[in-house]
Design a protein around this motif. Structure first.
Motif, PDB file in Angstrom:
ATOM      1  N   ILE A  34      -1.346  86.782  24.212  1.00  0.00           N
ATOM      2  CA  ILE A  34      -2.138  86.579  22.994  1.00  0.00           C
ATOM      3  C   ILE A  34      -3.576  87.018  23.240  1.00  0.00           C
ATOM      4  CG2 ILE A  34      -3.038  84.837  21.399  1.00  0.00           C
ATOM      5  CD1 ILE A  34      -0.484  83.214  21.938  1.00  0.00           C
ATOM      6  N   PHE A  35      -4.027  86.867  24.489  1.00  0.00           N
ATOM      7  CA  PHE A  35      -5.381  87.250  24.889  1.00  0.00           C
ATOM      8  C   PHE A  35      -5.369  88.500  25.783  1.00  0.00           C
ATOM      9  CE2 PHE A  35      -5.420  82.794  23.835  1.00  0.00           C
ATOM     10  CZ  PHE A  35      -6.566  82.658  23.069  1.00  0.00           C
ATOM     11  N   PHE A  36      -4.334  89.335  25.632  1.00  0.00           N
ATOM     12  CA  PHE A  36      -4.190  90.581  26.402  1.00  0.00           C
ATOM     13  C   PHE A  36      -4.063  90.313  27.897  1.00  0.00           C
ATOM     14  CE2 PHE A  36      -6.060  92.095  22.461  1.00  0.00           C
ATOM     15  CZ  PHE A  36      -5.370  93.276  22.227  1.00  0.00           C
ATOM     16  N   LEU A  37      -3.569  89.137  28.260  1.00  0.00           N
ATOM     17  CA  LEU A  37      -3.423  88.784  29.673  1.00  0.00           C
ATOM     18  C   LEU A  37      -2.022  88.233  29.915  1.00  0.00           C
ATOM     19  CD1 LEU A  37      -6.875  87.025  30.122  1.00  0.00           C
ATOM     20  CD2 LEU A  37      -6.195  89.188  31.176  1.00  0.00           C
ATOM     21  N   PRO A  38      -1.010  89.112  30.001  1.00  0.00           N
ATOM     22  CA  PRO A  38       0.368  88.638  30.188  1.00  0.00           C
ATOM     23  C   PRO A  38       0.619  88.172  31.625  1.00  0.00           C
ATOM     24  CG  PRO A  38       0.315  91.028  30.205  1.00  0.00           C
ATOM     25  CD  PRO A  38      -1.093  90.581  29.894  1.00  0.00           C
ATOM     26  N   ARG A  39      -0.058  87.102  31.989  1.00  0.00           N
ATOM     27  CA  ARG A  39       0.017  86.584  33.349  1.00  0.00           C
ATOM     28  C   ARG A  39       0.362  85.105  33.314  1.00  0.00           C
ATOM     29  NH1 ARG A  39      -5.089  89.054  36.628  1.00  0.00           N
ATOM     30  NH2 ARG A  39      -4.360  87.430  38.052  1.00  0.00           N
ATOM     31  N   ILE A  40       1.051  84.661  34.334  1.00  0.00           N
ATOM     32  CA  ILE A  40       1.537  83.286  34.378  1.00  0.00           C
ATOM     33  C   ILE A  40       0.391  82.290  34.349  1.00  0.00           C
ATOM     34  CG2 ILE A  40       2.709  81.581  35.833  1.00  0.00           C
ATOM     35  CD1 ILE A  40       4.573  83.828  36.766  1.00  0.00           C
ATOM     36  N   GLU A  41      -0.645  82.529  35.174  1.00  0.00           N
ATOM     37  CA  GLU A  41      -1.739  81.559  35.241  1.00  0.00           C
ATOM     38  C   GLU A  41      -2.491  81.462  33.915  1.00  0.00           C
ATOM     39  OE1 GLU A  41      -3.099  85.051  37.959  1.00  0.00           O
ATOM     40  OE2 GLU A  41      -1.244  84.266  37.107  1.00  0.00           O
ATOM     41  N   ALA A  42      -2.656  82.597  33.222  1.00  0.00           N
ATOM     42  CA  ALA A  42      -3.286  82.550  31.902  1.00  0.00           C
ATOM     43  C   ALA A  42      -2.404  81.795  30.918  1.00  0.00           C
ATOM     44  CB  ALA A  42      -3.559  83.964  31.400  1.00  0.00           C
ATOM     45  N   GLY A  43      -1.095  82.047  30.983  1.00  0.00           N
ATOM     46  CA  GLY A  43      -0.159  81.374  30.085  1.00  0.00           C
ATOM     47  C   GLY A  43      -0.134  79.872  30.279  1.00  0.00           C
ATOM     48  N   ILE A  44      -0.262  79.408  31.512  1.00  0.00           N
ATOM     49  CA  ILE A  44      -0.285  77.965  31.780  1.00  0.00           C
ATOM     50  C   ILE A  44      -1.462  77.310  31.056  1.00  0.00           C
ATOM     51  CG2 ILE A  44      -0.666  76.223  33.581  1.00  0.00           C
ATOM     52  CD1 ILE A  44       0.937  78.038  35.470  1.00  0.00           C
ATOM     53  N   LEU A  45      -2.621  77.954  31.119  1.00  0.00           N
ATOM     54  CA  LEU A  45      -3.802  77.398  30.465  1.00  0.00           C
ATOM     55  C   LEU A  45      -3.680  77.463  28.941  1.00  0.00           C
ATOM     56  CD1 LEU A  45      -6.491  78.830  32.887  1.00  0.00           C
ATOM     57  CD2 LEU A  45      -5.965  76.415  32.512  1.00  0.00           C
ATOM     58  N   VAL A  46      -3.094  78.540  28.423  1.00  0.00           N
ATOM     59  CA  VAL A  46      -2.879  78.614  26.967  1.00  0.00           C
ATOM     60  C   VAL A  46      -1.901  77.523  26.533  1.00  0.00           C
ATOM     61  CG1 VAL A  46      -2.043  80.035  25.065  1.00  0.00           C
ATOM     62  CG2 VAL A  46      -3.405  81.084  26.879  1.00  0.00           C
ATOM     63  N   MET A  47      -0.860  77.289  27.311  1.00  0.00           N
ATOM     64  CA  MET A  47       0.084  76.211  26.997  1.00  0.00           C
ATOM     65  C   MET A  47      -0.624  74.864  26.995  1.00  0.00           C
ATOM     66  SD  MET A  47       3.702  75.217  28.869  1.00  0.00           S
ATOM     67  CE  MET A  47       2.891  74.619  30.371  1.00  0.00           C
ATOM     68  N   LEU A  48      -1.518  74.652  27.949  1.00  0.00           N
ATOM     69  CA  LEU A  48      -2.293  73.412  27.986  1.00  0.00           C
ATOM     70  C   LEU A  48      -3.147  73.279  26.727  1.00  0.00           C
ATOM     71  CD1 LEU A  48      -3.385  70.882  29.399  1.00  0.00           C
ATOM     72  CD2 LEU A  48      -5.015  72.355  30.616  1.00  0.00           C
ATOM     73  N   ALA A  49      -3.760  74.375  26.310  1.00  0.00           N
ATOM     74  CA  ALA A  49      -4.581  74.344  25.099  1.00  0.00           C
ATOM     75  C   ALA A  49      -3.742  74.002  23.872  1.00  0.00           C
ATOM     76  CB  ALA A  49      -5.275  75.689  24.903  1.00  0.00           C
ATOM     77  N   ILE A  50      -2.539  74.544  23.793  1.00  0.00           N
ATOM     78  CA  ILE A  50      -1.646  74.221  22.671  1.00  0.00           C
ATOM     79  C   ILE A  50      -1.279  72.743  22.693  1.00  0.00           C
ATOM     80  CG2 ILE A  50       0.652  74.621  21.692  1.00  0.00           C
ATOM     81  CD1 ILE A  50       0.448  77.507  22.652  1.00  0.00           C
ATOM     82  N   ALA A  51      -1.007  72.198  23.889  1.00  0.00           N
ATOM     83  CA  ALA A  51      -0.655  70.783  24.009  1.00  0.00           C
ATOM     84  C   ALA A  51      -1.818  69.893  23.574  1.00  0.00           C
ATOM     85  CB  ALA A  51      -0.249  70.473  25.450  1.00  0.00           C
ATOM     86  N   VAL A  52      -3.047  70.276  23.927  1.00  0.00           N
ATOM     87  CA  VAL A  52      -4.222  69.516  23.498  1.00  0.00           C
ATOM     88  C   VAL A  52      -4.396  69.613  21.991  1.00  0.00           C
ATOM     89  CG1 VAL A  52      -6.747  69.401  23.641  1.00  0.00           C
ATOM     90  CG2 VAL A  52      -5.383  69.728  25.722  1.00  0.00           C
ATOM     91  N   TYR A  53      -4.151  70.798  21.454  1.00  0.00           N
ATOM     92  CA  TYR A  53      -4.274  71.001  20.006  1.00  0.00           C
ATOM     93  C   TYR A  53      -3.263  70.158  19.242  1.00  0.00           C
ATOM     94  CZ  TYR A  53      -3.570  73.384  15.524  1.00  0.00           C
ATOM     95  OH  TYR A  53      -3.398  73.665  14.193  1.00  0.00           O
ATOM     96  N   SER A  54      -1.984  70.186  19.664  1.00  0.00           N
ATOM     97  CA  SER A  54      -0.948  69.447  18.943  1.00  0.00           C
ATOM     98  C   SER A  54       0.347  69.446  19.744  1.00  0.00           C
ATOM     99  CB  SER A  54      -0.702  70.088  17.570  1.00  0.00           C
ATOM    100  OG  SER A  54       0.503  69.622  16.991  1.00  0.00           O
ATOM    101  N   ARG A  55       0.911  68.266  19.940  1.00  0.00           N
ATOM    102  CA  ARG A  55       2.211  68.191  20.625  1.00  0.00           C
ATOM    103  C   ARG A  55       3.303  68.833  19.780  1.00  0.00           C
ATOM    104  NH1 ARG A  55       2.317  61.899  21.956  1.00  0.00           N
ATOM    105  NH2 ARG A  55       1.255  61.938  19.943  1.00  0.00           N
ATOM    106  N   LEU A  56       3.192  68.711  18.455  1.00  0.00           N
ATOM    107  CA  LEU A  56       4.154  69.372  17.578  1.00  0.00           C
ATOM    108  C   LEU A  56       4.072  70.891  17.746  1.00  0.00           C
ATOM    109  CD1 LEU A  56       6.226  69.480  15.295  1.00  0.00           C
ATOM    110  CD2 LEU A  56       4.326  69.284  13.654  1.00  0.00           C
ATOM    111  N   ALA A  57       2.852  71.414  17.863  1.00  0.00           N
ATOM    112  CA  ALA A  57       2.691  72.851  18.063  1.00  0.00           C
ATOM    113  C   ALA A  57       3.347  73.292  19.365  1.00  0.00           C
ATOM    114  CB  ALA A  57       1.201  73.216  18.064  1.00  0.00           C
ATOM    115  N   LEU A  58       3.222  72.474  20.404  1.00  0.00           N
ATOM    116  CA  LEU A  58       3.850  72.807  21.682  1.00  0.00           C
ATOM    117  C   LEU A  58       5.367  72.835  21.543  1.00  0.00           C
ATOM    118  CD1 LEU A  58       3.397  73.406  24.693  1.00  0.00           C
ATOM    119  CD2 LEU A  58       3.559  70.930  25.107  1.00  0.00           C
ATOM    120  N   LEU A  59       5.920  71.836  20.853  1.00  0.00           N
ATOM    121  CA  LEU A  59       7.365  71.802  20.621  1.00  0.00           C
ATOM    122  C   LEU A  59       7.816  73.027  19.824  1.00  0.00           C
ATOM    123  CD1 LEU A  59      10.130  70.412  20.646  1.00  0.00           C
ATOM    124  CD2 LEU A  59       9.418  69.131  18.604  1.00  0.00           C
TER     125      LEU A  59
END
Length: 330
Positions: free
Chosen positions: A190-215
């Protein structure tokens, strides 16, 4: 207090306020990519892009340039602070760091693309947001970035594709499942960084934003895997990642952001995924022939079409629409 001390104190307050405004502008521009304005979410996403410092700096520079241009056009400080003018510019900046050679001419082309994204944001806010009560989404980024790619080819500014490993062996060992790796890379992309470590942080951001969004992101990715099993990967080697992040954003947008939460919104999110899959597979051969990537086009087309249609329903139809207030651009 002497006059000199008073002037120093006043300058300190102004400097502090300017720094706070700038920090808000940056992190909220990041947060807008995930449909919100949370400083915490924005800070986590900023950290995600730090895995490639050059891209992060280009993104921040694009946000600041966009804000300066919008201010020059006469827009209010408070409106700029929300990030509504910054998030499309951010994507242009991140993308330009990936596709353009690091030259002064490349920087100039990227800067013009950022300015065009600001102008298109204003234009589309008038055409979609205020007139139709529809979100602008990332249409300004798409238009500006497609033009940037064309200019880069004409001026021979394209950066050669990277062939080096995307992640360290530690990351690959830590996430041994191929589907989990693809999910995380899709989030990072999504941020032009198809890397695992970047994805982990984006997933964390989604979880902080909304658990429903993460699901919803998990469900959308499962649907994406089912679609990809039927797809011909020869068209585009990046197709799994592109389908992944488009499906994830579509599901979150329809199931969490623009429709009131519930089983009905979940059903609409699944419908939106089918539409997104149809658009993705239909557009892919066309865009490949003209040499353009899909990027986030299926997400924009799906969400705007579905929201426009749902506005035509009878009053009181469920689920209820939760469209943005004019000017938010979300």
């Amino acid at each position: 207090m002497t006059p000199l001390n008073g002037r120093v104190g006043s300058a300190h307050v102004k400097l502090r306020d300017a720094a706070a405004w700038l920090a808000d502008l940056v992190v909220r521009s990041y947060a807008q990519i995930l449909f919100g304005s949370s400083r915490t979410v924005g800070a986590i996403l900023l950290l995600a892009t730090s895995v490639r410092p050059q891209a992060m700096l280009a993104g921040i520079a694009a946000i600041i340039l966009a804000a300066a241009f919008a201010r020059l056009l006469g827009f209010d400080h408070g409106e700029l602070r929300t990030g509504c003018f910054g998030y499309n510019a951010l994507l242009v900046g991140l993308g330009s760091a990936v596709v353009l050679k690091a030259t002064w001419l490349g920087a100039a082309v990227a800067a013009v693309a950022v300015l065009s994204a600001v102008l298109l944001t204003v234009l589309l806010q008038g055409a979609l947001d205020r007139e139709r009560h529809l979100p602008v989404l990332t249409l300004p980024f798409l238009c500006s970035f497609y033009l940037l790619l064309g200019v880069a080819r004409v001026l021979l500014l394209e950066r050669p594709p990277l062939h080096a490993a995307l992640e360290s062996q530690l990351m690959l060992n830590w996430v041994p499942w191929s589907s989990a790796r693809l999910y995380l890379r899709s989030l990072g992309a999504i941020f032009f960084l198809p890397r695992i470590e970047a994805g982990i942080l984006v997933m964390l951001a989604i979880a902080v934003y909304s658990r429903l969004a993460l699901l919803l992101s998990f469900v959308a990715f499962a649907v994406a895997l089912a679609v990809l099993r039927q797809a011909d990967m020869a068209w585009d080697g990046a197709l799994p990642i592109v389908v992944g992040f488009n499906f994830i954003l579509v599901a979150i947008g329809i199931g969490r952001v623009w429709l009131s939460a519930g089983w009905a919104s979940f059903a609409y999110a699944m419908l939106a995924l089918m539409i997104s899959g149809f658009l993705t597979m239909g557009l892919l051969p066309i865009l490949v022939r003209v040499g353009l990537p899909l990027l986030i086009l299926p997400f924009n087309a799906t969400v705007l079409c579905l929201l426009f249609v749902m506005q035509r329903r009878v009053t009181g139809a469920k689920p209820a629409l939760q469209l943005p207030s004019p000017g938010s651009g979300r």
